[in-house]
Design a protein around this motif. Structure first.
Motif, short mmCIF file in Angstrom:
data_model
loop_
_atom_site.label_atom_id
_atom_site.label_comp_id
_atom_site.label_asym_id
_atom_site.label_seq_id
_atom_site.Cartn_x
_atom_site.Cartn_y
_atom_site.Cartn_z
N UNK A 14 0.77 -1.31 -0.08
CA UNK A 14 0.16 0.01 0.05
C UNK A 14 0.90 1.24 -0.05
N UNK A 15 2.03 1.25 0.16
CA UNK A 15 3.22 2.13 0.33
C UNK A 15 3.65 2.80 -0.85
N UNK A 16 3.58 1.96 -2.05
CA UNK A 16 4.20 2.08 -3.08
C UNK A 16 4.12 3.27 -3.92
N UNK A 17 2.57 3.93 -3.86
CA UNK A 17 2.42 5.21 -4.67
C UNK A 17 2.95 6.38 -3.85
N UNK A 18 3.00 6.22 -2.49
CA UNK A 18 3.42 7.22 -1.59
C UNK A 18 5.04 7.53 -1.71
N UNK A 19 5.47 6.46 -1.86
CA UNK A 19 7.02 6.29 -1.88
C UNK A 19 7.55 6.73 -3.36
#
Length: 166
Positions: A14-19
């Motif tokens: 779930x962190x991929x886009x924010x990263x």
């Protein structure tokens, strides 16, 4: 400097886009041409060794670790280490780096490599690789190619090309 309610936790899908947005803000579009990025190109990072930093629900930092081979020996590549510029100089990068190194050591990995600032990473035990001992798939200032042996003697005899992947 005020204390932040900082949480360091393993990266999730779930962190991929924010990263990715964090990488864009911190490094800009030129990041893809850098040798360190080229080394990781087409290689998935290892979620068990990659961590995020959160202040509340806001993702403010990330470190990723990818598999590599250094002269034929298994190795890890630490990076990118990214902290939101608005949260710089608060120990977030150090906390992320420490979490990754501790996880790699616990999983009995032997070598961690990175391209970075030797004075910053020296506190974690990273040292410059002797010039010519390891080569990357592109230009790099030899003083910025750093290595950390997670086990005594892990770097003994390791030389040659560094390539991404296991």
């Amino acid at each position: 400097m005020s204390s932040l309610p900082l949480v360091i936790r393993p990266e999730t899908t779930r962190d991929a886009e924010a990263i990715e947005r964090l990488h864009e803000r911190a490094f800009g579009p030129g990041r893809f041409a850098r040798t360190a990025y080229r080394l990781r190109e087409g290689v998935s990072h290892l979620p068990a060794l990659s961590f995020t930093a959160l202040v509340g629900t806001l993702l403010v930092g990330s470190v990723r670790v990818s598999p590599a081979r250094a002269g034929g020996s298994p190795a890890l590549v630490l990076g990118p280490l990214t902290v939101d510029p608005a949260f710089g100089s608060r120990g977030i990068g150090a906390a992320l780096t420490t979490a990754s190194i501790e996880a790699a050591r616990a999983q009995e990995h032997r070598i961690v490599l990175l391209v970075g600032d030797a004075p910053y990473y020296a506190r974690f035990g990273f040292r410059p690789v002797p010039p010519g001992r390891l080569t990357l798939p592109g230009p790099v200032d030899p003083a910025r190619l750093l290595a950390l042996a997670l086990r005594e003697g892990a770097l003994d005899g390791v030389s040659g090309a560094v390539v991404g992947g296991a």
